[in-house]
Design a protein around this motif. Structure first.
Motif, PDB file in Angstrom:
ATOM      1  N   PHE A  34      30.714  32.625  37.030  1.00 23.96           N
ATOM      2  CA  PHE A  34      29.282  32.188  36.547  1.00 23.96           C
ATOM      3  C   PHE A  34      29.600  30.199  36.671  1.00 23.96           C
ATOM      4  O   PHE A  34      30.611  30.302  36.372  1.00 23.96           O
ATOM      5  N   TYR A  36      29.053  26.893  34.415  1.00 21.27           N
ATOM      6  CA  TYR A  36      28.455  26.990  33.224  1.00 21.27           C
ATOM      7  C   TYR A  36      28.859  25.136  33.137  1.00 21.27           C
ATOM      8  O   TYR A  36      29.010  24.212  33.825  1.00 21.27           O
ATOM      9  N   LEU A  46      24.283  27.941  30.070  1.00 23.69           N
ATOM     10  CA  LEU A  46      24.917  28.625  31.137  1.00 23.69           C
ATOM     11  C   LEU A  46      24.496  28.396  32.027  1.00 23.69           C
ATOM     12  O   LEU A  46      22.770  28.427  31.681  1.00 23.69           O
ATOM     13  N   ARG A 101      33.350  45.778  32.304  1.00 22.48           N
ATOM     14  CA  ARG A 101      33.046  45.336  30.951  1.00 22.48           C
ATOM     15  C   ARG A 101      34.321  45.489  29.953  1.00 22.48           C
ATOM     16  O   ARG A 101      33.946  44.309  29.448  1.00 22.48           O
ATOM     17  N   GLN A 105      36.320  37.588  30.669  1.00 24.74           N
ATOM     18  CA  GLN A 105      36.698  36.688  31.763  1.00 24.74           C
ATOM     19  C   GLN A 105      37.705  35.359  31.734  1.00 24.74           C
ATOM     20  O   GLN A 105      38.195  35.497  30.820  1.00 24.74           O
TER      21      GLN A 105
ATOM     22  N   TYR B  33      30.700  42.328  23.000  1.00 24.02           N
ATOM     23  CA  TYR B  33      31.518  41.976  22.394  1.00 24.02           C
ATOM     24  C   TYR B  33      31.586  40.932  22.020  1.00 24.02           C
ATOM     25  O   TYR B  33      31.048  40.360  22.429  1.00 24.02           O
ATOM     26  N   ARG B  95      28.987  38.984  23.914  1.00 19.74           N
ATOM     27  CA  ARG B  95      28.743  39.177  25.813  1.00 19.74           C
ATOM     28  C   ARG B  95      28.330  40.374  25.648  1.00 19.74           C
ATOM     29  O   ARG B  95      29.008  41.787  24.370  1.00 19.74           O
ATOM     30  N   VAL B  97      27.190  44.462  26.912  1.00 18.02           N
ATOM     31  CA  VAL B  97      28.066  45.237  27.384  1.00 18.02           C
ATOM     32  C   VAL B  97      26.976  46.388  28.105  1.00 18.02           C
ATOM     33  O   VAL B  97      27.117  47.007  29.184  1.00 18.02           O
ATOM     34  N   ASN B  99      23.656  45.444  28.816  1.00 15.82           N
ATOM     35  CA  ASN B  99      22.410  44.322  29.450  1.00 15.82           C
ATOM     36  C   ASN B  99      23.601  44.506  31.291  1.00 15.82           C
ATOM     37  O   ASN B  99      24.512  44.166  31.423  1.00 15.82           O
ATOM     38  N   ASN B 100      22.791  44.246  32.253  1.00  7.45           N
ATOM     39  CA  ASN B 100      23.304  44.435  33.406  1.00  7.45           C
ATOM     40  C   ASN B 100      24.246  42.887  34.045  1.00  7.45           C
ATOM     41  O   ASN B 100      23.691  42.011  35.108  1.00  7.45           O
ATOM     42  N   THR B 101      24.566  42.454  33.273  1.00  5.37           N
ATOM     43  CA  THR B 101      25.065  40.992  32.897  1.00  5.37           C
ATOM     44  C   THR B 101      26.339  41.199  31.937  1.00  5.37           C
ATOM     45  O   THR B 101      26.455  41.070  30.904  1.00  5.37           O
ATOM     46  N   ASP B 102      27.326  39.758  32.631  1.00  4.58           N
ATOM     47  CA  ASP B 102      28.426  40.055  32.168  1.00  4.58           C
ATOM     48  C   ASP B 102      28.366  38.995  31.350  1.00  4.58           C
ATOM     49  O   ASP B 102      29.722  38.251  30.754  1.00  4.58           O
ATOM     50  N   LYS B 103      27.471  37.761  31.075  1.00  5.13           N
ATOM     51  CA  LYS B 103      27.495  35.774  30.955  1.00  5.13           C
ATOM     52  C   LYS B 103      27.693  36.065  28.980  1.00  5.13           C
ATOM     53  O   LYS B 103      27.188  37.660  28.690  1.00  5.13           O
ATOM     54  N   LEU B 104      28.348  35.091  29.111  1.00  8.05           N
ATOM     55  CA  LEU B 104      28.509  34.710  27.667  1.00  8.05           C
ATOM     56  C   LEU B 104      27.677  33.853  26.865  1.00  8.05           C
ATOM     57  O   LEU B 104      27.155  33.111  27.382  1.00  8.05           O
TER      58      LEU B 104
END
Lengths: 116, 116
Positions: A34, A36, A46, A101, A105, B33, B95, B97, B99-104
């Motif tokens: 990612f 940022y 992001l 998951r 990060q 999370y 974050r 869980v 959705n298909n993304t791990d973005k913060l």
């Protein structure tokens, strides 16, 4: 474990220069990186998500032709700021994820970019 | 879309005392999370503590603990026995869980000062 190395840590360039920032996972396979950006005294925003072997996903308002992202291997993602201008001066930082998951990060140390 | 709010731009605490940093978030998801990151002047992003939403028990890491109130969508950080080295910016992050993304998604941060 789960160390991310970012290079360079500090760069000062003239306006119009293209600048490449590297983000490398040292001891894990980063399926996702990612990118940022953090302006002074602001939060982290992001810019894009890079996935190994495929095109990056850019957030709304981020110019993909301006900020080129390459994630050619499981350990390296690069961000190139093309034809940088003073308004691109910022702190750029990249965490990497394993795709699991339940794993947090891990951030690199960031790159402070100053465009004169 | 999820949002994270930190309503305290600055907080201060005396060394050895306890301080609580507030964080609220908005989401329609049931599983996610939450994280607290510390950013010292070096601008590294250091993971302080994390909480999985499906766990009712509040996370604890040495002098750091959270008060996770899922119904109220609140996730405060308590720092006990504050030390001078705790002085930094603290960011709350969410974050997904599902959705298909791990973005913060980060809050705007709270600057913590620790006085001797």
């Amino acid at each position: 474990g789960a160390v991310v190395s970012q290079h360079p840590s500090r760069v000062i360039c003239k306006s119009g220069t293209s600048v490449k920032i590297e983000c490398r996972s040292l001891d894990f396979q980063a399926t996702t990186m990612f990118w940022y950006r953090q302006f002074p005294k602001q939060s982290l925003m992001l810019m894009a998500t890079s996935n190994e072997g495929s095109k990056a996903t850019y957030e709304q308002g981020v110019e993909k032709d301006k900020f080129l992202i390459n994630h050619a291997s499981l350990t390296l993602s690069t961000l190139t700021v093309t034809s940088a201008h003073p308004e691109d001066s910022s702190f750029y930082i990249c965490p990497g994820g394993t795709g699991c998951r339940n794993q947090p990060q891990h951030f690199g140390d960031g790159t402070r970019l100053s465009i004169l | 879309a999820q949002t994270v709010t930190q309503s305290q731009p600055e907080m201060s605490v005396q060394e050895a005392e306890t301080v609580t940093l507030s964080c609220t978030y908005d989401t329609s998801e049931s599983d996610y999370y939450l994280f607290w990151y510390k950013q010292p002047p070096s601008r590294q992003m250091i993971l302080v503590i994390r909480q999985e939403a499906y766990k009712q028990q509040n996370a604890t890491e040495n002098r750091f603990s959270v008060n996770f109130q899922k119904a109220a969508k609140s996730f405060s950080l308590k720092i006990s026995d504050s030390q001078l080295g705790d002085a930094a910016m603290y960011f709350c992050a969410y974050r997904s869980v599902l959705n298909n993304t791990d973005k913060l998604i980060f809050g705007t941060g709270t600057r913590l000062q620790v006085f001797p």
